[in-house]
Motif scaffolding. Structure first.
Motif, PDB file in Angstrom:
ATOM      1  N   PRO A 163      81.604  31.273 -34.750  1.00  0.00           N
ATOM      2  CA  PRO A 163      81.442  30.003 -35.463  1.00  0.00           C
ATOM      3  C   PRO A 163      80.096  29.883 -36.172  1.00  0.00           C
ATOM      4  O   PRO A 163      79.922  29.014 -37.005  1.00  0.00           O
ATOM      5  N   LEU A 164      79.151  30.740 -35.838  1.00  0.00           N
ATOM      6  CA  LEU A 164      77.825  30.661 -36.436  1.00  0.00           C
ATOM      7  C   LEU A 164      77.645  31.753 -37.489  1.00  0.00           C
ATOM      8  O   LEU A 164      78.228  32.821 -37.400  1.00  0.00           O
ATOM      9  N   THR A 165      76.787  31.476 -38.442  1.00  0.00           N
ATOM     10  CA  THR A 165      76.456  32.484 -39.448  1.00  0.00           C
ATOM     11  C   THR A 165      75.616  33.582 -38.791  1.00  0.00           C
ATOM     12  O   THR A 165      75.012  33.356 -37.740  1.00  0.00           O
ATOM     13  N   PRO A 166      75.546  34.755 -39.405  1.00  0.00           N
ATOM     14  CA  PRO A 166      74.735  35.828 -38.808  1.00  0.00           C
ATOM     15  C   PRO A 166      73.269  35.439 -38.609  1.00  0.00           C
ATOM     16  O   PRO A 166      72.659  35.813 -37.608  1.00  0.00           O
ATOM     17  N   GLY A 167      72.701  34.677 -39.546  1.00  0.00           N
ATOM     18  CA  GLY A 167      71.314  34.255 -39.402  1.00  0.00           C
ATOM     19  C   GLY A 167      71.106  33.333 -38.212  1.00  0.00           C
ATOM     20  O   GLY A 167      70.128  33.461 -37.474  1.00  0.00           O
ATOM     21  N   LEU A 168      72.022  32.401 -38.013  1.00  0.00           N
ATOM     22  CA  LEU A 168      71.913  31.497 -36.860  1.00  0.00           C
ATOM     23  C   LEU A 168      72.117  32.253 -35.558  1.00  0.00           C
ATOM     24  O   LEU A 168      71.449  31.974 -34.560  1.00  0.00           O
ATOM     25  N   ARG A 169      73.051  33.211 -35.562  1.00  0.00           N
ATOM     26  CA  ARG A 169      73.265  34.020 -34.350  1.00  0.00           C
ATOM     27  C   ARG A 169      72.010  34.830 -34.019  1.00  0.00           C
ATOM     28  O   ARG A 169      71.638  34.958 -32.857  1.00  0.00           O
ATOM     29  N   ALA A 170      71.350  35.354 -35.054  1.00  0.00           N
ATOM     30  CA  ALA A 170      70.135  36.144 -34.829  1.00  0.00           C
ATOM     31  C   ALA A 170      69.029  35.274 -34.228  1.00  0.00           C
ATOM     32  O   ALA A 170      68.356  35.673 -33.284  1.00  0.00           O
ATOM     33  N   ARG A 171      68.847  34.073 -34.772  1.00  0.00           N
ATOM     34  CA  ARG A 171      67.812  33.170 -34.229  1.00  0.00           C
ATOM     35  C   ARG A 171      68.166  32.715 -32.813  1.00  0.00           C
ATOM     36  O   ARG A 171      67.293  32.619 -31.947  1.00  0.00           O
ATOM     37  N   ALA A 172      69.436  32.432 -32.575  1.00  0.00           N
ATOM     38  CA  ALA A 172      69.852  32.015 -31.236  1.00  0.00           C
ATOM     39  C   ALA A 172      69.656  33.151 -30.230  1.00  0.00           C
ATOM     40  O   ALA A 172      69.197  32.920 -29.102  1.00  0.00           O
ATOM     41  N   ALA A 173      69.979  34.369 -30.635  1.00  0.00           N
ATOM     42  CA  ALA A 173      69.779  35.516 -29.751  1.00  0.00           C
ATOM     43  C   ALA A 173      68.287  35.704 -29.463  1.00  0.00           C
ATOM     44  O   ALA A 173      67.900  35.989 -28.326  1.00  0.00           O
ATOM     45  N   ALA A 174      67.448  35.529 -30.484  1.00  0.00           N
ATOM     46  CA  ALA A 174      66.000  35.643 -30.288  1.00  0.00           C
ATOM     47  C   ALA A 174      65.506  34.582 -29.297  1.00  0.00           C
ATOM     48  O   ALA A 174      64.671  34.869 -28.439  1.00  0.00           O
ATOM     49  N   ALA A 175      66.033  33.376 -29.403  1.00  0.00           N
ATOM     50  CA  ALA A 175      65.636  32.308 -28.480  1.00  0.00           C
ATOM     51  C   ALA A 175      66.053  32.647 -27.045  1.00  0.00           C
ATOM     52  O   ALA A 175      65.281  32.428 -26.101  1.00  0.00           O
ATOM     53  N   LEU A 176      67.254  33.186 -26.882  1.00  0.00           N
ATOM     54  CA  LEU A 176      67.712  33.569 -25.543  1.00  0.00           C
ATOM     55  C   LEU A 176      66.870  34.708 -24.974  1.00  0.00           C
ATOM     56  O   LEU A 176      66.544  34.710 -23.781  1.00  0.00           O
ATOM     57  N   LEU A 177      66.512  35.662 -25.818  1.00  0.00           N
ATOM     58  CA  LEU A 177      65.682  36.775 -25.360  1.00  0.00           C
ATOM     59  C   LEU A 177      64.285  36.293 -24.964  1.00  0.00           C
ATOM     60  O   LEU A 177      63.718  36.753 -23.971  1.00  0.00           O
ATOM     61  N   GLN A 178      63.753  35.347 -25.720  1.00  0.00           N
ATOM     62  CA  GLN A 178      62.449  34.781 -25.374  1.00  0.00           C
ATOM     63  C   GLN A 178      62.534  34.049 -24.034  1.00  0.00           C
ATOM     64  O   GLN A 178      61.652  34.185 -23.185  1.00  0.00           O
ATOM     65  N   GLN A 179      63.595  33.296 -23.838  1.00  0.00           N
ATOM     66  CA  GLN A 179      63.786  32.603 -22.561  1.00  0.00           C
ATOM     67  C   GLN A 179      63.895  33.604 -21.416  1.00  0.00           C
ATOM     68  O   GLN A 179      63.369  33.361 -20.326  1.00  0.00           O
TER      69      GLN A 179
END
Length: 130
Positions: A25-41
């Protein structure tokens, strides 16, 4: 309730590489930022878990302080790598309209680095060095 670092990395992995045939449901850019946020967490959670066993008061310290103090407990290399990867992830998570989202290759590299760091995080509580 906080999620474990490994669960956060697994969630980031699902965002980076959705199952074949699935329409995310998310664009590739949003998925990339969300994945980065999860990795930071995940990095922050692993660091907090370490400090809970060593010095519980350090859990409330700034990420940079935690990384600098980590040098006393592990060799400098993992502490520096943790700080470098976390800094890159932090920059990727701070969205600015004039910046492109991270590329899939960048997110995959961060994913690999976070996975390596989670395996390298010490479980002992005795300082190394003088």
């Amino acid at each position: 309730m906080t999620r474990s670092a490994r669960a956060l990395v697994a969630s980031a992995d699902q965002l980076i590489a959705p199952p074949p045939g699935a329409t995310p449901p998310l664009t590739p850019g949003l998925r990339a930022r969300a994945a980065a946020a999860l990795l930071q967490q995940a990095l922050d959670e692993a660091m907090d878990d370490f400090w809970r066993g060593v010095s519980p008061g350090m859990v409330h310290a700034a990420p940079r302080t935690k990384a600098l103090c980590l040098d006393r407990y592990v060799s400098p290399s993992p502490a520096r790598q943790w700080y470098a990867v976390r800094s890159a992830l932090s920059a990727a998570c701070h969205h600015h309209t004039y910046e492109l989202p991270p590329t899939p290759a960048e997110v995959k590299a961060w994913h690999a680095a976070v996975t390596d760091l989670l395996q390298a995080m010490p479980s002992g509580t005795s300082p190394t060095g003088p």
